[in-house]
Design a protein around this motif. Structure first.
Motif, PDB file in Angstrom:
ATOM      1  N   GLN A 185      47.791  23.712  49.764  1.00  0.00           N
ATOM      2  CA  GLN A 185      47.852  24.026  48.341  1.00  0.00           C
ATOM      3  C   GLN A 185      48.389  22.837  47.539  1.00  0.00           C
ATOM      4  O   GLN A 185      47.896  22.518  46.452  1.00  0.00           O
ATOM      5  CB  GLN A 185      48.737  25.253  48.118  1.00  0.00           C
ATOM      6  CG  GLN A 185      48.172  26.533  48.702  1.00  0.00           C
ATOM      7  CD  GLN A 185      49.086  27.730  48.450  1.00  0.00           C
ATOM      8  OE1 GLN A 185      50.015  27.654  47.644  1.00  0.00           O
ATOM      9  NE2 GLN A 185      48.827  28.819  49.147  1.00  0.00           N
ATOM     10  N   GLY A 186      49.430  22.196  48.075  1.00  0.00           N
ATOM     11  CA  GLY A 186      50.002  21.049  47.383  1.00  0.00           C
ATOM     12  C   GLY A 186      48.996  19.921  47.229  1.00  0.00           C
ATOM     13  O   GLY A 186      48.884  19.315  46.150  1.00  0.00           O
ATOM     14  N   GLU A 187      48.249  19.624  48.289  1.00  0.00           N
ATOM     15  CA  GLU A 187      47.259  18.553  48.225  1.00  0.00           C
ATOM     16  C   GLU A 187      46.148  18.887  47.240  1.00  0.00           C
ATOM     17  O   GLU A 187      45.628  18.009  46.543  1.00  0.00           O
ATOM     18  CB  GLU A 187      46.669  18.301  49.614  1.00  0.00           C
ATOM     19  CG  GLU A 187      47.648  17.671  50.594  1.00  0.00           C
ATOM     20  CD  GLU A 187      48.169  16.330  50.109  1.00  0.00           C
ATOM     21  OE1 GLU A 187      47.393  15.576  49.493  1.00  0.00           O
ATOM     22  OE2 GLU A 187      49.372  16.039  50.324  1.00  0.00           O
ATOM     23  N   ARG A 188      45.800  20.179  47.161  1.00  0.00           N
ATOM     24  CA  ARG A 188      44.755  20.576  46.224  1.00  0.00           C
ATOM     25  C   ARG A 188      45.217  20.362  44.778  1.00  0.00           C
ATOM     26  O   ARG A 188      44.465  19.844  43.942  1.00  0.00           O
ATOM     27  CB  ARG A 188      44.392  22.046  46.452  1.00  0.00           C
ATOM     28  CG  ARG A 188      43.123  22.491  45.718  1.00  0.00           C
ATOM     29  CD  ARG A 188      42.801  23.945  46.019  1.00  0.00           C
ATOM     30  NE  ARG A 188      42.616  24.153  47.456  1.00  0.00           N
ATOM     31  CZ  ARG A 188      43.182  25.121  48.150  1.00  0.00           C
ATOM     32  NH1 ARG A 188      44.009  25.971  47.558  1.00  0.00           N
ATOM     33  NH2 ARG A 188      42.944  25.258  49.430  1.00  0.00           N
ATOM     34  N   LEU A 189      46.454  20.754  44.493  1.00  0.00           N
ATOM     35  CA  LEU A 189      46.979  20.549  43.141  1.00  0.00           C
ATOM     36  C   LEU A 189      47.125  19.073  42.809  1.00  0.00           C
ATOM     37  O   LEU A 189      46.773  18.622  41.713  1.00  0.00           O
ATOM     38  CB  LEU A 189      48.344  21.251  43.005  1.00  0.00           C
ATOM     39  CG  LEU A 189      48.325  22.691  42.499  1.00  0.00           C
ATOM     40  CD1 LEU A 189      49.731  23.264  42.511  1.00  0.00           C
ATOM     41  CD2 LEU A 189      47.740  22.755  41.093  1.00  0.00           C
ATOM     42  N   LEU A 190      47.655  18.299  43.758  1.00  0.00           N
ATOM     43  CA  LEU A 190      47.798  16.859  43.513  1.00  0.00           C
ATOM     44  C   LEU A 190      46.440  16.205  43.323  1.00  0.00           C
ATOM     45  O   LEU A 190      46.306  15.265  42.516  1.00  0.00           O
ATOM     46  CB  LEU A 190      48.560  16.205  44.668  1.00  0.00           C
ATOM     47  CG  LEU A 190      50.043  16.555  44.778  1.00  0.00           C
ATOM     48  CD1 LEU A 190      50.653  15.892  46.007  1.00  0.00           C
ATOM     49  CD2 LEU A 190      50.806  16.125  43.516  1.00  0.00           C
ATOM     50  N   GLY A 191      45.433  16.681  44.048  1.00  0.00           N
ATOM     51  CA  GLY A 191      44.088  16.159  43.853  1.00  0.00           C
ATOM     52  C   GLY A 191      43.578  16.412  42.446  1.00  0.00           C
ATOM     53  O   GLY A 191      42.939  15.551  41.832  1.00  0.00           O
TER      54      GLY A 191
END
Length: 405
Positions: free
Chosen positions: A171-177
């Motif tokens: 989830q974190g990587e998706r938001l940072l993306g």
């Protein structure tokens, strides 16, 4: 991503616009022509302003999440971050105290008033201490963005960045993306706006030349020297830090740092200076493991002069506009400058100037319209910015290396 900006052409447009305004001031220029030129400047200025909030938001999330990850890298990283925040706070406080005193000794030339004569906007009212504390949390982030309430927005996105780092990895990587893509999109837009900066700056400078005459050149020279002087404090602080915490004599530190400083001045890029900084660290006898970890990290997330010199620009415009900076306003400016500096370290000077100083000025109740002209001369103070940043990176590395032994 790399964005090449017509910096020299923009500076030339500033000079040409001022000169044209000075020459034609007494010529009875047709009113419709004045209005048409002013319209070009106004439209360009608004295009510059429209990207500030989304770009600041995305860069804050990315920068702060990167800093949180760095803090988990070990004791050396935590010592480095403590030094980073100490230097940034010291720079902001020094400027808040010393720049008004400097302007009393060397006042702003009266001709500088022409920079505010058109479209300067109304300075925002700065609240009292209780209202200030209440305003730190915005009940409606959309409304805060519409009102350009930068301090509560900055706090919200700082907390949001911390929250992202606590999410499950996917989830974190998706938001940072998402925020990375948003930042890239905003950088493209602001890059397009800055590509036509020569036209916008010429139009704005033309109006200043009409109003201020040849005194506008003296006003710009005064501004450059005053702002650069605040960066000089960070430069001197680097030698003190290397001596006190790094255990390196100022003369030895100066000799070792000179090659990296030469690259910094010639390239105006901390990233381009990284190989020279690693060589200087070797000359200082610093452990390779420390230098190879701290210096790239410093280039990525540390811009030592940001609060000092960005606060200097905002305070200079405040003095120009006659805006009284209360202690509450100064604290707001320092807080925003501290957080914003994290998100703008890897940007070209012209872009970081716009997105770093605009939020600080808005948080302090200072009009931001003069920044559109001052960005044209940023290439000159930027020499001091890069010189002091590179020198401080070496000083902090020496302190981390010594405390880690």
């Amino acid at each position: 991503m790399t964005i090449r900006l017509p910096v020299v052409l923009t500076f030339a447009a500033l000079v040409a616009g001022l000169a044209a305004g000075v020459v034609l001031a007494a010529s009875g220029l047709a009113l419709w022509l004045r209005d048409a030129i002013a319209l070009v400047g106004t439209v360009w200025l608004r295009a510059l302003q429209m990207t500030i909030i989304p770009l600041v938001a995305s860069l804050l999330v990315l920068g702060l999440s990167q800093m949180v990850r760095a803090a988990s890298a070990g004791a050396a990283a935590r010592r480095f971050l403590m030094l980073v925040f100490g230097v940034l706070i010291a720079g902001g406080v020094f400027t808040a105290v010393m720049l008004p005193l400097l302007l009393e000794i060397v006042p702003i030339p009266p001709s500088a008033a022409g920079f505010l004569a058109e479209g300067a906007g109304q300075a925002q009212e700065v609240p009292g201490i209780l209202d200030f504390l209440a305003s730190l949390v915005a009940p409606n982030i959309i409304a805060a963005a519409a009102e350009t309430a930068m301090l509560p927005l900055t706090i919200f996105f700082a907390l949001f960045a911390l929250a992202v780092t606590r999410l499950p990895e996917e989830q974190g990587e998706r938001l940072l993306g998402f925020f990375h893509a948003l930042a890239n999109a905003m950088l493209l837009i602001i890059g397009w706006v800055l590509w036509v900066a020569p036209a916008g700056v010429f139009a704005l400078a033309f109006g200043v030349g009409l109003r201020s005459g040849s005194g506008a050149f003296a006003a710009l020279a005064h501004y450059i020297l005053v702002v650069s002087a605040m960066g000089g404090f960070v430069l001197v602080l680097a030698y003190v830090l290397a001596a006190v915490l790094g255990g390196i004599s100022p003369w030895r530190f100066a000799r070792a740092a000179l090659p990296a400083q030469a690259v910094a001045v010639s390239t105006q890029s901390s990233l381009a200076s990284l190989p020279a900084m690693l060589d200087s660290a070797s000359r200082l006898g610093l452990r390779a493991a420390t230098a190879e970890f701290v210096l790239p990290l410093a280039v990525a997330i540390f811009r030592a002069t940001s609060p000092a010199m960005n606060m200097a620009v905002a305070l200079y415009v405040a003095a120009l506009a006659g805006v009284e900076i209360t202690p509450v306003a100064a604290i707001a400016g320092i807080l925003v400058a501290l957080v914003i500096s994290v998100g703008s370290v890897s940007l070209p000077g012209s872009i970081s100037f716009v997105i770093s100083i605009g939020p600080i000025a808005l948080a302090m109740g200072v009009p931001i319209e003069p920044l559109a002209l001052l960005v044209a001369v940023e290439m000159l103070p930027d020499i001091m910015r890069t010189l002091a940043n590179v020198t401080m990176n070496l000083a902090v590395t020496s302190a981390v290396d010594r405390t880690g032994k």
